[in-house]
Design an enzyme around this catalytic site. Structure first.
Site, PDB file in Angstrom:
ATOM      1  N   GLY A  61       0.902  -1.195   0.074  1.00  0.00           N
ATOM      2  CA  GLY A  61       0.120  -0.059  -0.100  1.00  0.00           C
ATOM      3  C   GLY A  61       0.769   1.196  -0.074  1.00  0.00           C
ATOM      4  O   GLY A  61       1.827   1.299  -0.523  1.00  0.00           O
ATOM      5  N   SER A  62       0.431   2.278   0.717  1.00  0.00           N
ATOM      6  CA  SER A  62       0.942   3.778   0.578  1.00  0.00           C
ATOM      7  C   SER A  62       2.268   3.734   1.266  1.00  0.00           C
ATOM      8  O   SER A  62       2.751   4.816   1.119  1.00  0.00           O
ATOM      9  CB  SER A  62      -0.069   4.706   1.183  1.00  0.00           C
ATOM     10  OG  SER A  62      -1.256   4.515   0.545  1.00  0.00           O
ATOM     11  N   VAL A  63       2.804   2.878   1.786  1.00  0.00           N
ATOM     12  CA  VAL A  63       4.234   2.830   2.351  1.00  0.00           C
ATOM     13  C   VAL A  63       5.024   3.157   0.995  1.00  0.00           C
ATOM     14  O   VAL A  63       5.934   3.833   1.093  1.00  0.00           O
ATOM     15  CB  VAL A  63       4.556   1.606   3.222  1.00  0.00           C
ATOM     16  CG1 VAL A  63       6.030   1.567   3.314  1.00  0.00           C
ATOM     17  CG2 VAL A  63       3.724   1.277   4.453  1.00  0.00           C
ATOM     18  N   PHE A  64       4.723   2.605  -0.112  1.00  0.00           N
ATOM     19  CA  PHE A  64       5.457   2.786  -1.282  1.00  0.00           C
ATOM     20  C   PHE A  64       5.629   4.241  -1.787  1.00  0.00           C
ATOM     21  O   PHE A  64       6.548   4.468  -2.625  1.00  0.00           O
ATOM     22  CB  PHE A  64       5.035   2.020  -2.411  1.00  0.00           C
ATOM     23  CG  PHE A  64       5.712   0.627  -2.725  1.00  0.00           C
ATOM     24  CD1 PHE A  64       6.371   0.434  -3.844  1.00  0.00           C
ATOM     25  CD2 PHE A  64       5.776  -0.138  -1.551  1.00  0.00           C
ATOM     26  CE1 PHE A  64       7.239  -0.992  -3.799  1.00  0.00           C
ATOM     27  CE2 PHE A  64       6.306  -1.345  -1.560  1.00  0.00           C
ATOM     28  CZ  PHE A  64       7.141  -1.645  -2.875  1.00  0.00           C
ATOM     29  N   LYS A  65       4.687   5.072  -1.275  1.00  0.00           N
ATOM     30  CA  LYS A  65       4.837   6.460  -1.624  1.00  0.00           C
ATOM     31  C   LYS A  65       6.027   7.138  -1.328  1.00  0.00           C
ATOM     32  O   LYS A  65       6.396   8.261  -1.847  1.00  0.00           O
ATOM     33  CB  LYS A  65       3.682   7.195  -1.079  1.00  0.00           C
ATOM     34  CG  LYS A  65       2.102   6.952  -1.868  1.00  0.00           C
ATOM     35  CD  LYS A  65       0.893   7.343  -1.118  1.00  0.00           C
ATOM     36  CE  LYS A  65      -0.288   6.930  -1.911  1.00  0.00           C
ATOM     37  NZ  LYS A  65      -1.513   7.225  -1.035  1.00  0.00           N
TER      38      LYS A  65
END
Length: 572
Positions: free
Chosen positions: A283-287
């Site tokens: 999820g948004s950890v990759f942002k």
């Protein structure tokens, strides 16, 4: 001289002398005896005095050496001990006795079997009778007896039953390190975890194998993650703590877990190490990775604005924000509000090849090389198209292990150096590979802090420790399809952000919302608080004191001017 005269001399008697002469002779003899006795006492006192002086003055005050006794260096076990970074025992061998039979000596197999069943009722009667009737010289009956069981069997007095000394692997902390340590089989062969990876080294037994893990950190991590798992009725969970400058894993756990003394009794799911073997869309950890690429390549700056006013459509797909601001957003705001649309547009600016190049540098595309046999390989899209580039920018379409996320985030926070993750204690920081500049790393630290002060990670805040991190919530992919309300909720954080030293990750598998979370089960509600509680407990153990006195000064240095991008947009 006759015997009688000799005896007179001994007594001082002289029959040939006159009475007066005998009296003077007796007195003289008494004086001589007193002198000789006094001299002997004097010699004795001198000898004692010399001995005391030698013992208390001339010699050093050491303990006396043992003249004889067993040399403990020769008492080697079959398998070396495993210890944590502080020398605390994690695994060791203990002597045990196993029961075998010389079936040629057994005269009454049925009767002997029934006798054995009275003290070892868990044995199968038919199998036992078959073994005792086999006429074999050696047949195992029961391995690793307790002392009480051995005594009970011996008391039966059955001819043909004998004992053989063996060694059994023991894990003093039970389940605490189950997935890292693994376990051995009945013959003490390593089957999983460290026991399997270092099976040969442990058998050579040149001393204990020292791991990077810290029992104190592991205990706090396990307790807080398990508490969160139960509170939100999750089906599984994982947690990790890593030193960002050495790559050392100080804590690693996976739930559900198992008893390494009885691994066969645990289901396969409990023996599965979610931290290193499980691969998930994070999820948004990759942002954070996405933003690092944009800043490092110069395709965006903190005040660069991206249109997030409406869904981003590509073919039949539409990319939406969970709770959109529905306006143009700066790079800093994309992280603050965790905008999928803004992240995708950012990725389109630097393109697929650049994305793939940097994710490989971050260690995201390769199988981790940590010292465990249970390591999962990332699931990378083939072919890697433009739509994949956009979805990967916010953590969908690429599945990785939690370990890879922790290592990658460590590199973003430590000045830009990627170091391999390890579960072995290190002497100093190993050499690593620079993946981003120090300037980009400094900016990422401020963005991570922004998430905790103003974004989705507010519930992770711990006074004085200046956490910075990122939430990530993704739907689980089952049989090629995303399952609604089956989420992986992750929060990963570094601390303290003014001088980061450690990264902490907590992932909950399929958590459920509660009354306290207003029904939400996203990472900001369920995983972020758990990370905050872990940091509260482990920071003092790691020697990090809260910087409350300098809080305003530190907070000012970590702040980002969010209005700068808006002013830039308004000037167009």
């Amino acid at each position: 001289m006759s015997f009688y005269r000799f005896s007179y001399w001994l007594r001082g008697d002289r029959p040939e002398l006159s009475p007066d002469q005998r009296e003077r002779h007796a007195i003289e003899t008494a004086r001589n005896r007193i002198f000789i006795t006094g001299a002997m006492f004097a010699i004795g006192f001198v000898w004692i005095t010399v001995g005391l002086i030698d013992a208390t003055v001339l010699r050093q005050g050491n303990e006396p050496e043992m003249v004889s006794g067993p040399d403990t260096r020769e008492l080697k076990t079959e398998r070396a001990d495993i210890v944590d970074r502080n020398g605390m025992l994690l695994a060791t061998d203990l002597p045990t006795n196993s029961l075998y039979a010389d079936a040629r000596v057994i005269k009454d197999p049925v009767g002997s079997a029934d006798q054995l069943l009275t003290v070892l009722p868990e044995l199968d009667r038919d199998t036992l009778i078959r073994h005792l009737s086999s006429q074999k010289a050696f047949v195992w009956i029961r391995r690793n007896l307790t002392p009480e069981q051995q005594y009970a069997v011996n008391s039966l007095g059955v001819p043909g039953l004998n004992f053989q000394r063996e060694e059994r692997r023991v894990y003093p902390h039970g389940r605490l390190f189950a997935h890292v340590l693994g376990f051995t089989d009945i013959d003490n062969n390593g089957i999983a975890g460290v026991e399997r990876k270092f099976d040969n080294e442990l058998r050579i037994n040149n001393g204990p194998l020292q791991l990077s893990l810290d029992t104190r950190i592991q205990y706090a991590l396990e307790e807080e993650v398990e508490s969160a798992m139960k509170a939100y009725d999750a089906v599984g969970a994982t947690g990790m703590v890593m030193d960002i400058y050495t790559g050392e894993v100080l804590g690693m756990m996976s739930l559900p877990d198992f008893d390494p003394h009885r691994p066969g009794q645990a289901p396969a799911d409990a023996r599965f190490n979610r931290a290193t073997l499980g691969v998930y869309e994070m999820g948004s950890v990759f942002k954070l990775f996405n933003t690092a690429i944009a800043l490092e390549t110069g395709t965006a700056h903190l005040d660069t604005m991206f249109d997030a006013s409406q869904p981003l459509r590509i073919g039949r797909f539409a990319i939406n924000d969970y709770r959109g601001e529905n306006r143009w957003l700066s790079v800093a705001e994309i992280i603050k509000y965790s905008s999928n649309i803004g992240s995708a547009r950012m990725a389109l600016n630097f393109g697929t090849e650049t994305q793939r190049k940097y994710l490989k540098k971050f260690g995201i595309l390769d199988t981790p090389k940590i010292e465990l046999p249970e390591v999962g390989s990332p699931l990378v899209p083939h072919p890697w198209r433009e739509i994949n580039t956009m979805t990967i920018s916010f953590g969908h379409g690429l599945a990785v292990t939690p370990l890879q996320v922790v290592s990658g985030i460590s590199a973003l926070a430590n000045g830009g150096i990627l170091r391999p993750a390890t579960i072995l204690k290190q002497d100093g920081a190993p050499s690593g590979e620079r993946v981003i500049s120090r300037q980009t790393s400094d900016t990422l630290r401020r963005l991570m802090r922004l998430v905790v002060t103003d974004g989705s990670g507010k519930k992770a805040e711990v006074s004085g420790y200046f956490l910075g991190g990122k939430t990530g919530t993704s739907e689980k992919l089952v049989n090629g399809r995303y399952v609604k309300n089956a989420r992986m909720s992750t929060f990963v954080a570094a601390f303290p952000m003014q001088d980061p030293k450690y990264v902490v990750l907590v992932t909950l598998d399929e958590p459920k919302g509660t009354k306290e979370t207003y029904g939400f089960a996203t990472a900001g509600w369920v995983s972020a608080p758990a990370v905050g509680k872990v940091v509260t407990r482990i920071a003092p153990l790691l020697g990090i004191e809260p910087a409350n006195a300098k809080a305003p000064e530190i907070e000012q240095a970590l702040q980002i001017d969010l209005r700068k991008g808006e002013r830039k947009l308004a000037s167009f």
